[in-house]
Design a protein around this motif. Structure first.
Motif, PDB file in Angstrom:
ATOM      1  N   UNK A 223     -18.447  -5.951 -22.550  1.00  0.00           N
ATOM      2  CA  UNK A 223     -17.771  -6.745 -21.707  1.00  0.00           C
ATOM      3  C   UNK A 223     -17.805  -8.190 -22.333  1.00  0.00           C
ATOM      4  N   UNK A 224     -18.389  -8.698 -23.088  1.00  0.00           N
ATOM      5  CA  UNK A 224     -18.344  -9.816 -24.212  1.00  0.00           C
ATOM      6  C   UNK A 224     -16.570  -9.676 -24.885  1.00  0.00           C
ATOM      7  N   UNK A 225     -16.462  -8.517 -25.483  1.00  0.00           N
ATOM      8  CA  UNK A 225     -15.427  -8.148 -26.283  1.00  0.00           C
ATOM      9  C   UNK A 225     -14.122  -8.060 -25.256  1.00  0.00           C
ATOM     10  N   UNK A 226     -14.236  -7.388 -24.100  1.00  0.00           N
ATOM     11  CA  UNK A 226     -13.485  -7.435 -22.997  1.00  0.00           C
ATOM     12  C   UNK A 226     -12.963  -8.748 -22.713  1.00  0.00           C
ATOM     13  N   UNK A 227     -13.677  -9.643 -22.137  1.00  0.00           N
ATOM     14  CA  UNK A 227     -13.448 -10.945 -21.916  1.00  0.00           C
ATOM     15  C   UNK A 227     -13.118 -11.903 -23.020  1.00  0.00           C
ATOM     16  N   UNK A 228     -13.410 -11.441 -24.099  1.00  0.00           N
ATOM     17  CA  UNK A 228     -12.828 -12.340 -25.087  1.00  0.00           C
ATOM     18  C   UNK A 228     -11.366 -11.918 -25.568  1.00  0.00           C
ATOM     19  N   UNK A 229     -10.981 -10.691 -25.255  1.00  0.00           N
ATOM     20  CA  UNK A 229      -9.592 -10.176 -25.550  1.00  0.00           C
ATOM     21  C   UNK A 229      -8.749 -10.821 -24.385  1.00  0.00           C
ATOM     22  N   UNK A 230      -9.208 -11.043 -23.199  1.00  0.00           N
ATOM     23  CA  UNK A 230      -8.582 -11.538 -21.867  1.00  0.00           C
ATOM     24  C   UNK A 230      -8.138 -13.094 -22.430  1.00  0.00           C
ATOM     25  N   UNK A 237       0.314  -7.727 -22.930  1.00  0.00           N
ATOM     26  CA  UNK A 237      -0.427  -7.127 -23.752  1.00  0.00           C
ATOM     27  C   UNK A 237      -1.980  -6.830 -23.499  1.00  0.00           C
ATOM     28  N   UNK A 238      -2.373  -7.438 -22.950  1.00  0.00           N
ATOM     29  CA  UNK A 238      -3.830  -7.265 -22.500  1.00  0.00           C
ATOM     30  C   UNK A 238      -3.902  -6.103 -21.491  1.00  0.00           C
ATOM     31  N   UNK A 239      -2.850  -6.187 -20.360  1.00  0.00           N
ATOM     32  CA  UNK A 239      -2.898  -5.255 -19.552  1.00  0.00           C
ATOM     33  C   UNK A 239      -2.618  -3.722 -20.097  1.00  0.00           C
ATOM     34  N   UNK A 240      -1.689  -3.817 -21.046  1.00  0.00           N
ATOM     35  CA  UNK A 240      -1.344  -2.681 -21.622  1.00  0.00           C
ATOM     36  C   UNK A 240      -2.501  -1.863 -22.471  1.00  0.00           C
ATOM     37  N   UNK A 241      -3.013  -3.028 -23.268  1.00  0.00           N
ATOM     38  CA  UNK A 241      -4.191  -2.211 -23.946  1.00  0.00           C
ATOM     39  C   UNK A 241      -5.514  -1.978 -23.074  1.00  0.00           C
ATOM     40  N   UNK A 242      -5.319  -2.323 -21.737  1.00  0.00           N
ATOM     41  CA  UNK A 242      -6.604  -2.046 -20.960  1.00  0.00           C
ATOM     42  C   UNK A 242      -6.452  -0.513 -20.477  1.00  0.00           C
ATOM     43  N   UNK A 243      -5.113   0.205 -20.686  1.00  0.00           N
ATOM     44  CA  UNK A 243      -5.081   1.403 -20.371  1.00  0.00           C
ATOM     45  C   UNK A 243      -5.818   2.357 -21.243  1.00  0.00           C
ATOM     46  N   UNK A 244      -5.967   1.997 -22.563  1.00  0.00           N
ATOM     47  CA  UNK A 244      -6.778   2.660 -23.439  1.00  0.00           C
ATOM     48  C   UNK A 244      -8.077   3.319 -22.868  1.00  0.00           C
ATOM     49  N   UNK A 245      -8.695   2.392 -22.265  1.00  0.00           N
ATOM     50  CA  UNK A 245     -10.298   3.026 -21.564  1.00  0.00           C
ATOM     51  C   UNK A 245      -9.914   3.855 -20.650  1.00  0.00           C
ATOM     52  N   UNK A 246      -9.121   4.197 -19.829  1.00  0.00           N
ATOM     53  CA  UNK A 246      -9.211   5.334 -18.828  1.00  0.00           C
ATOM     54  C   UNK A 246      -8.781   6.606 -19.586  1.00  0.00           C
ATOM     55  N   UNK A 247      -7.862   6.453 -20.623  1.00  0.00           N
ATOM     56  CA  UNK A 247      -7.645   7.641 -21.491  1.00  0.00           C
ATOM     57  C   UNK A 247      -8.893   8.127 -22.169  1.00  0.00           C
ATOM     58  N   UNK A 248      -9.592   7.206 -22.638  1.00  0.00           N
ATOM     59  CA  UNK A 248     -10.797   7.649 -23.277  1.00  0.00           C
ATOM     60  C   UNK A 248     -11.914   8.419 -22.389  1.00  0.00           C
ATOM     61  N   UNK A 249     -11.857   7.679 -20.955  1.00  0.00           N
ATOM     62  CA  UNK A 249     -12.758   8.234 -20.128  1.00  0.00           C
ATOM     63  C   UNK A 249     -12.375   9.678 -19.740  1.00  0.00           C
TER      64      UNK A 249
END
Length: 291
Positions: A223-230, A237-249
């Motif tokens: 969560x800290x890394x996620x908020x830091x990235x935001x 770019x932040x929105x695009x990279x956030x799609x990595x998580x559901x792919x990993x899930x």
């Protein structure tokens, strides 16, 4: 944006996604109830936030949140409502992989960007571009195809994308999109977390207990890394990279033994097109000169 700052933001976002994927896997293999794992995650996260108060930036973030909350009485019940929503989502994140709904959870996170567009438009009358409407239309077709071929769409997928979309939109419009907000929500969830740890089945082995606590630490770090990235990255770019998580899930759900069927392949393919359109629209909006 400096290149070093952008690189740090990209690394932070990818680290967060990998950690969320690892937590999802642990939740699926550790022999503890979802409630116990949720409880440990909240307790460990709160301890990490408490440690952050020892720093100047942590105290400043808390003071900022307190000032915002005390500036209007209605923000307090809004914070409570947000706490209920985010708590339910974090419990669902632990529950889904243990009960064979990992693929549905990944679908919910893929639908989330689409739901954010709709909630922003319907509840707050935000502007929606033509490309965003195209993406929404494609996502709607994906859901219709899923229903037509499979007969239903899981409540897990809709629960994640709709509730989280409302949560993030309300958080922003209420002026509570602040670094310390999640710490306040975790504090409010502490009685529930402690109760879950005490009364629901936990891990049966010492290694399982260690895994539960490790997942809690990983959740706080993610969560800290996620908020830091935001904060470090531009929204597209932040929105695009956030799609990595559901792919990993999605990958984790397969590792846990879930099966992909034809309706899933069609839906994921259509959503990939819709998300690509949203990404293009986001980059176009970011590159457009401000007046």
């Amino acid at each position: 944006m400096p290149k070093s700052q952008g690189a740090a933001g990209v690394v932070s976002s990818l680290v967060a996604s990998v950690l969320f994927g690892a937590i999802f896997y642990l939740y699926g293999v550790v022999d503890a109830s979802a409630e116990s794992q949720f409880g440990w995650r909240m307790i460990v996260t709160l301890l990490c936030y408490a440690a952050a108060l020892a720093t100047r930036s942590g105290r400043e973030a808390l003071a900022l949140l307190w000032g915002v909350l005390t500036s209007a009485w209605w923000r307090w019940p809004v914070l409570v409502a947000m706490t209920v929503m985010v708590g339910a989502q974090m419990w669902l994140f632990a529950w889904a992989p243990r009960h064979g709904y990992g693929l549905d959870a990944s679908l919910g996170y893929l639908l989330l960007p689409i739901a954010l567009v709709l909630v922003g438009r319907l509840l707050f009358r935000e502007h929606v571009s033509r490309l965003q409407w195209v993406a929404v239309s494609i996502a709607t077709v994906a859901v219709v195809v899923k229903v037509a071929l499979a007969g239903t769409v899981s409540w897990v997928a809709f629960g994640i994308c709709i509730v989280y979309a409302i949560y993030f939109t309300v958080r922003r419009h209420a002026g509570l999109d602040l670094p310390a907000t999640f710490g306040a929500e975790t504090t409010l969830l502490l009685p529930v977390a402690v109760t879950f740890v005490l009364v629901t089945p936990g891990a049966s082995t010492p290694l399982g207990v260690v895994a539960e606590i490790a997942a809690g630490f990983a959740g706080a770090l993610a969560m800290s890394a996620y908020l830091g990235a935001s904060r470090l990255l531009g929204l597209p770019l932040f929105g695009l990279l956030s799609y990595v998580e559901p792919v990993l899930l999605f990958v984790v759900a397969l590792l846990l033994g879930e099966k992909v069927h034809l309706p899933d392949l069609v839906v994921y393919g259509l959503l990939a097109v819709a998300l690509a359109i949203l990404a293009v629209d986001g980059f176009r909006g970011a590159s457009r000169p401000r007046e």
